[in-house]
Design an enzyme around this catalytic site. Structure first.
Site, PDB file in Angstrom:
ATOM      1  N   GLU A  41       9.429  -4.499  12.826  1.00  0.00           N
ATOM      2  CA  GLU A  41       9.080  -3.288  12.089  1.00  0.00           C
ATOM      3  C   GLU A  41       7.762  -2.726  12.640  1.00  0.00           C
ATOM      4  OE1 GLU A  41       7.669  -3.950   8.016  1.00  0.00           O
ATOM      5  OE2 GLU A  41       8.865  -2.225   7.388  1.00  0.00           O
ATOM      6  N   PHE A  51       0.818  -1.222   0.000  1.00  0.00           N
ATOM      7  CA  PHE A  51       0.000   0.000   0.000  1.00  0.00           C
ATOM      8  C   PHE A  51       0.846   1.265   0.000  1.00  0.00           C
ATOM      9  CE2 PHE A  51       0.897  -0.085   4.550  1.00  0.00           C
ATOM     10  CZ  PHE A  51       1.004   1.258   4.846  1.00  0.00           C
ATOM     11  N   LYS A  62      -1.137  -6.826  -9.426  1.00  0.00           N
ATOM     12  CA  LYS A  62      -2.101  -6.982  -8.320  1.00  0.00           C
ATOM     13  C   LYS A  62      -1.667  -5.983  -7.240  1.00  0.00           C
ATOM     14  CE  LYS A  62      -2.915  -8.334  -4.652  1.00  0.00           C
ATOM     15  NZ  LYS A  62      -3.289  -7.402  -3.541  1.00  0.00           N
ATOM     16  N   CYS A 102       9.505   1.902   3.488  1.00  0.00           N
ATOM     17  CA  CYS A 102      10.455   0.834   3.787  1.00  0.00           C
ATOM     18  C   CYS A 102      11.866   1.395   3.898  1.00  0.00           C
ATOM     19  CB  CYS A 102      10.397  -0.251   2.734  1.00  0.00           C
ATOM     20  SG  CYS A 102      10.949   0.358   1.164  1.00  0.00           S
ATOM     21  N   ARG A 149      -5.747  -1.656  -0.526  1.00  0.00           N
ATOM     22  CA  ARG A 149      -6.071  -0.500   0.315  1.00  0.00           C
ATOM     23  C   ARG A 149      -6.068   0.804  -0.479  1.00  0.00           C
ATOM     24  NH1 ARG A 149      -1.950  -2.184   4.724  1.00  0.00           N
ATOM     25  NH2 ARG A 149      -2.543  -4.353   4.837  1.00  0.00           N
ATOM     26  N   SER A 189       5.444  -7.028   3.241  1.00  0.00           N
ATOM     27  CA  SER A 189       6.071  -7.358   4.522  1.00  0.00           C
ATOM     28  C   SER A 189       6.827  -8.697   4.409  1.00  0.00           C
ATOM     29  CB  SER A 189       5.011  -7.408   5.622  1.00  0.00           C
ATOM     30  OG  SER A 189       3.945  -8.238   5.209  1.00  0.00           O
TER      31      SER A 189
HETATM   32  P1  NAD Z   1       1.603  -6.585   2.987  1.00  0.00           P
HETATM   33  O1  NAD Z   1       2.655  -7.629   3.045  1.00  0.00           O
HETATM   34  O2  NAD Z   1       0.482  -6.645   3.945  1.00  0.00           O
HETATM   35  O3  NAD Z   1       0.905  -6.620   1.521  1.00  0.00           O
HETATM   36  C1  NAD Z   1       1.653  -6.630   0.343  1.00  0.00           C
HETATM   37  C2  NAD Z   1       0.852  -7.357  -0.735  1.00  0.00           C
HETATM   38  O4  NAD Z   1       0.632  -8.700  -0.329  1.00  0.00           O
HETATM   39  C3  NAD Z   1      -0.510  -6.747  -1.004  1.00  0.00           C
HETATM   40  O5  NAD Z   1      -0.732  -6.700  -2.386  1.00  0.00           O
HETATM   41  C4  NAD Z   1      -1.462  -7.677  -0.285  1.00  0.00           C
HETATM   42  O6  NAD Z   1      -2.719  -7.772  -0.930  1.00  0.00           O
HETATM   43  C5  NAD Z   1      -0.748  -9.007  -0.337  1.00  0.00           C
HETATM   44  N1  NAD Z   1      -1.050  -9.844   0.835  1.00  0.00           N
HETATM   45  C6  NAD Z   1      -1.397  -9.419   2.074  1.00  0.00           C
HETATM   46  N2  NAD Z   1      -1.573 -10.474   2.897  1.00  0.00           N
HETATM   47  C7  NAD Z   1      -1.311 -11.584   2.172  1.00  0.00           C
HETATM   48  C8  NAD Z   1      -1.309 -12.983   2.478  1.00  0.00           C
HETATM   49  N3  NAD Z   1      -1.599 -13.438   3.693  1.00  0.00           N
HETATM   50  N4  NAD Z   1      -0.995 -13.839   1.495  1.00  0.00           N
HETATM   51  C9  NAD Z   1      -0.680 -13.401   0.269  1.00  0.00           C
HETATM   52  N5  NAD Z   1      -0.667 -12.083  -0.074  1.00  0.00           N
HETATM   53  C10 NAD Z   1      -0.978 -11.190   0.868  1.00  0.00           C
HETATM   54  O7  NAD Z   1       2.348  -5.192   3.019  1.00  0.00           O
HETATM   55  P2  NAD Z   1       1.713  -3.732   3.144  1.00  0.00           P
HETATM   56  O8  NAD Z   1       1.181  -3.546   4.521  1.00  0.00           O
HETATM   57  O9  NAD Z   1       0.824  -3.462   1.992  1.00  0.00           O
HETATM   58  O10 NAD Z   1       3.030  -2.837   2.951  1.00  0.00           O
HETATM   59  C11 NAD Z   1       3.914  -2.527   3.981  1.00  0.00           C
HETATM   60  C12 NAD Z   1       5.082  -3.497   4.029  1.00  0.00           C
HETATM   61  O11 NAD Z   1       5.785  -3.483   2.797  1.00  0.00           O
HETATM   62  C13 NAD Z   1       6.106  -3.104   5.070  1.00  0.00           C
HETATM   63  O12 NAD Z   1       6.572  -4.274   5.703  1.00  0.00           O
HETATM   64  C14 NAD Z   1       7.221  -2.452   4.272  1.00  0.00           C
HETATM   65  O13 NAD Z   1       8.487  -2.473   4.863  1.00  0.00           O
HETATM   66  C15 NAD Z   1       7.184  -3.276   3.047  1.00  0.00           C
HETATM   67  N6  NAD Z   1       7.806  -2.600   1.928  1.00  0.00           N
HETATM   68  C16 NAD Z   1       9.013  -3.056   1.503  1.00  0.00           C
HETATM   69  C17 NAD Z   1       9.663  -2.434   0.455  1.00  0.00           C
HETATM   70  C18 NAD Z   1      10.976  -2.939  -0.057  1.00  0.00           C
HETATM   71  O14 NAD Z   1      11.326  -2.613  -1.173  1.00  0.00           O
HETATM   72  N7  NAD Z   1      11.722  -3.716   0.707  1.00  0.00           N
HETATM   73  C19 NAD Z   1       9.062  -1.317  -0.159  1.00  0.00           C
HETATM   74  C20 NAD Z   1       7.824  -0.879   0.307  1.00  0.00           C
HETATM   75  C21 NAD Z   1       7.201  -1.541   1.353  1.00  0.00           C
END
Ligand code: NAD
Length: 497
Positions: free
Chosen positions: A382, A148, A172, A280, A176, A225
């Site tokens: 985190e 998101f 995909k 991140c 949110r 995450s």
């Molecule tokens: P998230 O892991 O909840 O969601 C990411 C994606 O995974 C979304 O598209 C979501 O629909 C999907 N998803 C959620 N739950 C799932 C499940 N149980 N099974 C399969 N898919 C699922 O992350 P978020 O809250 O949207 O974003 C924040 C996180 O992303 C933080 O941990 C942040 O550090 C990380 N992030 C990392 C980077 C990087 O490049 N390392 C960059 C931006 C954000």
């Protein structure tokens, strides 16, 4: 209620069985709903993407680049409206949302040079009458699953190189804040891309699993995450796909006694609290070296926090806005309580922050902890909110060790005037992206982005030449054009000697 559609060829095809709420984090109200798609919808999108891909790949790279040039212009023309739409669903302030679009746009700019990057390698005369060349071929259909927190930048990190090299792509995005990804796909079509080159399917875990299992998808890029990144990596690889999966982070800012303290405080403030800490590459941990440095840093931070302005996302005066959902707000506040329970000193408490007229908004005020220690779970995990933790280090050695031993290894920064200390730090710290007097060292588009340890699973970074490598496979051709006379058969491995 506004309904956001999938962006797939032929339309979504009937009402969705499941819908997700999209909030306006500033007011707390539901402002739209998004369909949560399933395997049947994905099947259709993949069939289209597979049908379109050979023609798109056969188009010469300069013509694909022209689509990207036009796309870049359209994004620039639509910058303001994209940023406002983004801010209204994410909660970040509009200027910050422009940065989100801009950093994605820079990857599009890089990809405009794709003809040059696909030239391959050539060896003339590798053997008698034999030439060898290698080329980079697209993989077929690629997919991207995005978080998101950067709903413009991260989709563009993925789809710009993927389509530039000749793949078709299914995105995909996070459920949110799904509107900007749709808008980007519309603009890409308007830029002259054939229908089906870029499609957007919305959804949650059901759709993610369908992507990971789909035999028609060759590669998956994920950002989110760490636990989910690891899951996506394992399941995708088990299904025979190429997968890169970027995860969470806990980035440290080392502050040496000789640092320009005002500059360091200014930078840490922006990097810790900007976008409500939902980056991140945020800096949620400050590591001053020596108690004297720590005391100065703490006082300066308290004074700066006092002046910080939190507001609704379209308030031009606000430095950061609400967090993305009420659930996330609760999670952040729980972590603050955990920090207190574990014995850290809560110097500034951002809980219970309320903005007049926006009492239902998902606001969290800035929080500051001091005397945080490496054993605390609030340090290890985190938080992803506007919470800054001071971990005091006695020595430079201790300061290098903290980010090096942390489970995450995304970004880190050191503030110092000492070139030798900076150089030592850069070579020893076990983290993927390092800033020297730079708080958020997100690499420019012609380098590449990627963390170490639990911040990334898989082999290639995002964008830059790493992105080109991820989205292509190498074909190597050894060719001989005989002069007509038949040679002897060889039953041993051919050598060029
Ligand atoms: P998230 O892991 O909840 O969601 C990411 C994606 O995974 C979304 O598209 C979501 O629909 C999907 N998803 C959620 N739950 C799932 C499940 N149980 N099974 C399969 N898919 C699922 O992350 P978020 O809250 O949207 O974003 C924040 C996180 O992303 C933080 O941990 C942040 O550090 C990380 N992030 C990392 C980077 C990087 O490049 N390392 C960059 C931006 C954000």
């Amino acid at each position: 209620m506004r309904l956001i559609d999938h962006f797939v060829v032929g339309g979504p095809g009937g009402p969705a069985a499941r819908l997700g709420d999209v909030f306006n984090p500033s007011t707390g109200a539901v402002q739209a709903q998004v369909p949560l798609g399933d395997a049947a919808l994905l099947d259709r999108a993949v069939a289209t993407a597979q049908a379109v891909q050979p023609k798109w790949a056969a188009m010469n790279p300069q013509r694909r680049a022209r689509v990207l040039f036009k796309f870049k212009e359209l994004i620039e023309q639509n910058m303001q409206s994209l940023a406002e739409l983004l801010a209204s669903e994410h909660g970040k302030v509009v200027d910050d949302a422009k940065g989100d679009v801009q950093r994605g746009l820079e990857v599009v700019e890089f990809c405009c040079g794709i003809p040059h990057m696909l030239k391959g390698e050539y060896t003339q005369g590798a053997g008698p009458g034999i030439d060898v060349y290698s080329l980079r071929a697209p993989l077929g259909v690629g997919a991207g699953i995005t978080p998101f927190n950067f709903p413009a930048m991260i989709p563009m990190w993925m789809f710009a190189p993927a389509v530039a090299v000749g793949n078709t792509f299914i995105l995909k995005p996070s459920e949110r804040d799904p509107s900007v990804p749709n808008r980007l796909a519309e603009l890409f079509l308007e830029a002259g891309a054939p229908e089906g080159v870029l499609q957007v399917v919305h959804g949650d875990k059901v759709m993610v699993d369908a992507i990971l299992d789909h035999p028609g998808i060759a590669a998956v890029s994920f950002v989110g995450s760490s636990d989910i990144a690891h899951y996506v990596y394992s399941r995708g690889v088990a299904a025979g796909k190429r997968v890169q999966a970027m995860g969470g982070a806990k980035n440290h800012a080392i502050v040496m006694p000789d640092a320009d303290m005002d500059q360091a405080v200014n930078d840490i403030m922006g990097a810790a609290y900007g976008s409500a800490g939902e980056r991140c590459m945020a800096l949620p941990v400050a590591v001053p070296v020596g108690d004297e440095t720590a005391d100065i840093l703490r006082e300066k931070l308290i004074a700066a926090i006092d002046k910080l302005k939190v507001g609704v996302s379209n308030d031009p005066e606000a430095q950061y806005g609400p967090v993305v959902t009420a659930v996330h707000k609760q999670k952040i506040e729980n972590w603050i309580q955990t920090g207190v329970d574990e014995g850290a000193e809560l110097v500034v408490d951002g809980r219970g922050f309320s903005l007049q007229g926006y009492e239902q908004g998902f606001f969290v005020g800035p929080s500051l902890f001091d005397h945080v220690t490496p054993e605390m779970s609030a340090y290890k995990e985190e938080i992803f909110g506007p919470v800054l933790q001071i971990v005091r280090a006695k020595t430079f050695e201790e300061a290098v060790e903290l980010p090096t031993k942390h489970q995450y290894g995304n970004g880190v920064a050191i503030f110092t005037r000492n070139g030798h200390a900076a150089r030592e730090f850069v070579s020893r710290v076990q983290v993927g992206m390092v800033g020297v007097n730079v708080p958020i060292p997100v690499p420019v588009s012609y380098h590449s982005f990627g963390g170490w340890k639990r911040s990334a699973f898989g082999d290639h970074n995002q964008y830059g030449m790493e992105g080109v490598r991820f989205w292509t496979k190498v074909k190597t051709v050894t060719q001989r054009w005989p002069d007509g006379g038949a040679g002897d058969s060889a039953f041993i491995i051919p050598t060029m000697g």
